[in-house]
Design a protein around this motif. Sequence first.
Motif, short mmCIF file in Angstrom:
data_model
loop_
_atom_site.label_atom_id
_atom_site.label_comp_id
_atom_site.label_asym_id
_atom_site.label_seq_id
_atom_site.Cartn_x
_atom_site.Cartn_y
_atom_site.Cartn_z
N TYR A 1 40.25 29.33 32.06
CA TYR A 1 39.28 30.27 32.62
C TYR A 1 39.49 30.37 34.13
CZ TYR A 1 35.01 32.89 33.30
OH TYR A 1 34.12 33.88 33.63
N PRO A 2 39.68 31.59 34.67
CA PRO A 2 39.99 31.75 36.09
C PRO A 2 38.76 31.68 37.00
CG PRO A 2 39.98 33.88 35.01
CD PRO A 2 39.75 32.86 33.93
N THR A 3 38.98 31.21 38.22
CA THR A 3 37.92 31.18 39.23
C THR A 3 37.73 32.58 39.81
OG1 THR A 3 39.63 30.43 40.77
CG2 THR A 3 38.16 28.75 39.88
N PRO A 4 36.58 32.84 40.47
CA PRO A 4 36.29 34.19 40.97
C PRO A 4 37.28 34.75 41.98
CG PRO A 4 34.27 32.93 40.83
CD PRO A 4 35.40 31.96 40.58
N ASP A 5 38.04 33.88 42.67
CA ASP A 5 39.04 34.41 43.60
C ASP A 5 40.23 34.99 42.85
OD1 ASP A 5 39.43 31.64 42.89
OD2 ASP A 5 41.15 31.63 44.25
N ILE A 6 40.43 34.57 41.60
CA ILE A 6 41.50 35.13 40.77
C ILE A 6 41.02 36.42 40.13
CG2 ILE A 6 42.96 34.73 38.74
CD1 ILE A 6 42.81 31.72 39.44
N ILE A 7 39.81 36.38 39.58
CA ILE A 7 39.15 37.58 39.07
C ILE A 7 37.65 37.34 39.03
CG2 ILE A 7 39.54 36.86 36.67
CD1 ILE A 7 39.50 39.86 35.93
N ALA A 8 36.90 38.28 39.59
CA ALA A 8 35.44 38.21 39.54
C ALA A 8 34.97 38.82 38.23
CB ALA A 8 34.84 38.96 40.72
N GLN A 9 34.26 38.03 37.43
CA GLN A 9 33.82 38.53 36.13
C GLN A 9 32.56 37.78 35.68
OE1 GLN A 9 36.93 37.80 33.23
NE2 GLN A 9 37.08 35.65 33.73
N ASP A 10 31.94 38.32 34.65
CA ASP A 10 30.71 37.75 34.12
C ASP A 10 31.03 37.04 32.81
OD1 ASP A 10 28.22 37.16 33.16
OD2 ASP A 10 27.43 39.21 33.26
N ILE A 11 30.90 35.72 32.80
CA ILE A 11 31.24 34.97 31.58
C ILE A 11 30.27 35.29 30.45
CG2 ILE A 11 29.87 32.88 32.07
CD1 ILE A 11 32.32 31.28 30.95
N ASP A 12 29.05 35.68 30.79
CA ASP A 12 28.08 36.04 29.75
C ASP A 12 28.57 37.24 28.94
OD1 ASP A 12 26.27 34.03 30.46
OD2 ASP A 12 25.33 35.29 31.99
N GLU A 13 29.17 38.20 29.61
CA GLU A 13 29.71 39.37 28.92
C GLU A 13 30.84 38.97 27.98
OE1 GLU A 13 31.65 43.77 29.96
OE2 GLU A 13 31.16 42.36 31.57
N LEU A 14 31.71 38.07 28.44
CA LEU A 14 32.80 37.59 27.61
C LEU A 14 32.26 36.86 26.38
CD1 LEU A 14 36.05 35.88 28.89
CD2 LEU A 14 34.88 35.04 26.86
N GLY B 1 48.45 24.85 39.45
CA GLY B 1 48.55 24.86 40.90
C GLY B 1 47.21 24.57 41.56
N LYS B 2 47.21 24.49 42.87
CA LYS B 2 46.00 24.19 43.62
C LYS B 2 45.08 25.41 43.64
CE LYS B 2 44.39 22.60 48.14
NZ LYS B 2 44.79 22.21 49.53
N LEU B 3 43.81 25.17 43.34
CA LEU B 3 42.84 26.25 43.37
C LEU B 3 42.33 26.46 44.79
CD1 LEU B 3 40.78 25.36 40.16
CD2 LEU B 3 42.18 27.39 40.50
N ASN B 4 42.26 27.71 45.21
CA ASN B 4 41.78 28.04 46.55
C ASN B 4 40.27 28.25 46.58
OD1 ASN B 4 44.40 28.04 47.74
ND2 ASN B 4 44.78 30.07 46.86
N ASP C 1 35.01 22.34 41.02
CA ASP C 1 34.33 21.48 40.05
C ASP C 1 32.91 21.97 39.78
OD1 ASP C 1 36.54 19.89 39.80
OD2 ASP C 1 35.82 18.31 41.13
N ARG C 2 32.25 22.38 40.83
CA ARG C 2 30.89 22.91 40.67
C ARG C 2 30.91 24.21 39.87
NH1 ARG C 2 26.67 24.67 45.55
NH2 ARG C 2 25.02 25.44 44.17
N PHE C 3 31.86 25.07 40.17
CA PHE C 3 31.98 26.33 39.45
C PHE C 3 32.17 26.09 37.96
CE2 PHE C 3 34.93 29.45 37.56
CZ PHE C 3 34.13 30.58 37.58
N TYR C 4 33.10 25.21 37.61
CA TYR C 4 33.37 24.96 36.20
C TYR C 4 32.21 24.23 35.52
CZ TYR C 4 38.02 26.87 36.56
OH TYR C 4 39.06 27.74 36.73
N ARG C 5 31.50 23.43 36.26
CA ARG C 5 30.31 22.79 35.71
C ARG C 5 29.26 23.85 35.35
NH1 ARG C 5 30.09 19.10 39.23
NH2 ARG C 5 28.60 20.02 40.68
#
Length: 253
Positions: A183-196, A214-217, A222-226
């Motif tokens: 699952y990508p972070t918002p800097d890779i793509i901004a999206q709504d996981i609820d919609e998915l 690779g290193k996430l920017n 960790d907080r995001f994925y939590r």
Amino acid sequence: MEGVIRKQLLYRTGVEYGDYALNHVLGCAHGCKYPCYAFLMNRRFRNISYDDWIKPKLVDNTIELLEKELPKLRGKAKYINMCFATDPFMYNQPEVIKLSCDVIALINSFGIPVRTLTKGVYTLVVAKVSNHPENSFGVTLVSLSEEFRRKYEPNAAPVSERIKSLFAMHKCGIRTWVSIEPYPTPDIIAQDIDELLESVSFVDRIVFGRWNYGKLNYPDPDRFYREMAFKVLEFGKKEGIEVVIKKEVRISG
């Protein structure tokens, strides 16, 4: 399609939600740009280039090997995963799909269920060959965006086709699941996981995992994925769906 010969096919997997597995194809035409773990390992240990990887090769002695190996797993294997290092239903690869259907039929004939995962699509032929009540068919779905799909999963099936085919399997009374990983972070793509999540609310199981390439920017990933994991857990609870959160997602702290 070219072929290869192997000495062994079935193996015990170390994946946290796995049991036994097989990879009856070498390479994957989808050419994911994450890049995928399977390609990285093959590039490292077998010196396979990306161009070679996206030209899949069938294991020509797949059925012969399975006929020898499956009797040893009767009553022992909970299920067999297809696949962790390739895709059993590669998009627009009929030879791969035909062999995968033959493999499922053979495994089921020994009373062993299969668990498949694809970025391709399932057809009525796949539904008809499924002959075990515990078979489970899944798709990888990390974004509903076709722009993202074209960039990171260039030769995989369009997202809408994956969902449609998975729903068709569900309507046939077959167990279905979805892998929301990586699952990508918002800097890779901004999206709504609820919609998915709502798009796959019919599945029996959800596996959620983070982007591990690779290193996430993104600040404080960790907080995001939590936060995302809690959303998936709450959705599963609301819909009565089994949820597996991959261990690298820290849901505490």
